[in-house]
Design a protein around this motif. Structure first.
Motif, short mmCIF file in Angstrom:
data_model
loop_
_atom_site.label_atom_id
_atom_site.label_comp_id
_atom_site.label_asym_id
_atom_site.label_seq_id
_atom_site.Cartn_x
_atom_site.Cartn_y
_atom_site.Cartn_z
N TYR A 28 22.04 4.26 -18.33
CA TYR A 28 21.69 5.35 -17.58
C TYR A 28 20.38 5.60 -16.88
CZ TYR A 28 21.40 10.18 -15.71
OH TYR A 28 20.99 11.38 -14.88
N ALA A 29 19.39 5.23 -17.75
CA ALA A 29 17.91 5.32 -17.16
C ALA A 29 17.72 4.15 -16.33
CB ALA A 29 17.08 5.21 -18.44
N ALA A 30 18.37 2.83 -16.52
CA ALA A 30 18.20 1.63 -15.90
C ALA A 30 18.77 2.12 -14.47
CB ALA A 30 18.83 0.48 -16.29
N LEU A 31 19.89 2.76 -14.31
CA LEU A 31 20.55 3.03 -13.20
C LEU A 31 19.88 4.02 -12.46
CD1 LEU A 31 24.45 3.52 -13.91
CD2 LEU A 31 23.33 1.31 -12.66
N GLY A 32 19.29 4.83 -12.87
CA GLY A 32 18.03 5.85 -12.17
C GLY A 32 16.94 5.13 -11.61
N VAL A 33 16.33 4.23 -12.22
CA VAL A 33 15.29 3.23 -11.88
C VAL A 33 15.64 2.39 -10.71
CG1 VAL A 33 13.62 1.40 -12.62
CG2 VAL A 33 14.24 3.41 -14.09
N LEU A 34 16.88 1.69 -10.87
CA LEU A 34 17.15 0.84 -9.79
C LEU A 34 17.51 1.64 -8.24
CD1 LEU A 34 19.57 -1.41 -11.58
CD2 LEU A 34 17.47 -1.95 -10.71
N VAL A 35 17.86 2.94 -8.32
CA VAL A 35 17.88 3.50 -6.96
C VAL A 35 16.57 3.96 -6.48
CG1 VAL A 35 20.23 4.25 -7.64
CG2 VAL A 35 18.59 5.99 -7.93
N ASP A 36 15.44 4.03 -7.27
CA ASP A 36 14.08 4.07 -6.59
C ASP A 36 13.61 2.93 -5.96
OD1 ASP A 36 11.65 5.00 -6.46
OD2 ASP A 36 11.56 5.56 -8.39
N ARG A 41 7.81 -2.35 -8.88
CA ARG A 41 6.56 -2.04 -9.32
C ARG A 41 6.82 -1.36 -11.02
NH1 ARG A 41 3.07 2.00 -6.36
NH2 ARG A 41 5.12 2.22 -5.49
N ILE A 42 7.90 -0.69 -11.12
CA ILE A 42 8.29 -0.14 -12.36
C ILE A 42 8.43 -1.55 -13.38
CG2 ILE A 42 9.86 1.24 -13.74
CD1 ILE A 42 10.16 2.99 -11.13
N LEU A 43 9.48 -2.21 -12.99
CA LEU A 43 9.71 -3.69 -13.80
C LEU A 43 8.66 -4.42 -14.27
CD1 LEU A 43 11.98 -5.26 -14.98
CD2 LEU A 43 12.18 -6.53 -12.81
N PHE A 44 7.83 -4.34 -13.23
CA PHE A 44 6.40 -5.24 -13.52
C PHE A 44 5.66 -4.52 -14.46
CE2 PHE A 44 1.72 -5.40 -12.92
CZ PHE A 44 1.50 -6.85 -12.91
#
Length: 160
Positions: A28-36, A41-44
């Motif tokens: 759920y958190a990963a899906l929330g990040v992917l739409v950002d 930059r978050i992944l980095f």
């Protein structure tokens, strides 16, 4: 049934339930990040934190733990490890406030100063070590009492 499950899976069924819940939350958190739009930059930063932990921080606290076990070997070491871990993690979490980094920005944003951070962190550290000491004393005291109860009774003759 549970014994068969443990033989197959290796742990209690609740372990699998908690693991699946954690994976669902992470998904759920990963899906929330992917739409950002800032996800690269978050992944980095996430990968940089993983690398920094594995290459810098882990060797430091492993060396500190090894030094601590040389100074104080035995089972009582955990009564030092736990509060030290708490002290270290809260220091990392509240580091900017403790050292008053960005004091002006913090005051403009919140209307408060960072003045009480250091004193409160030190009180928290003292409380963690104090609770650990009390638990250690309680456990060693009850172990001594149990040991005395199981000692063979003397015959009543005095060796005075």
């Amino acid at each position: 049934m549970i014994l068969r499950w443990k033989a197959f899976y290796g742990a209690h069924p609740l372990h699998l339930l908690v693991l699946l819940s954690c994976l669902a939350l992470a998904g759920y958190a990963a899906l929330g990040v992917l739409v950002d739009p800032a996800w690269p930059r978050i992944l980095f930063w996430f990968l940089a934190a993983v690398v920094a932990h594995d290459l810098v921080v882990f060797p430091l606290y492993a060396a500190a733990d090894r030094a601590l076990t040389r100074v104080r070997p035995g089972p009582g070491i955990n009564y030092l490890r736990v509060p030290l871990l708490g002290v270290g993690l809260t220091f990392l979490l509240f580091f900017p406030g403790i050292v008053r980094q960005g004091a002006i920005s913090y005051q403009v944003a919140t209307g408060l100063t960072q003045q009480p951070y250091l004193a409160r962190w030190l009180l928290l550290c003292a409380a963690m070590f104090g609770v650990s000491l009390l638990v250690y004393l309680a456990r060693t005291g009850t172990a001594r009492l149990r040991h005395r109860r199981h000692l063979p009774r003397e015959s009543g003759l005095s060796a005075h």
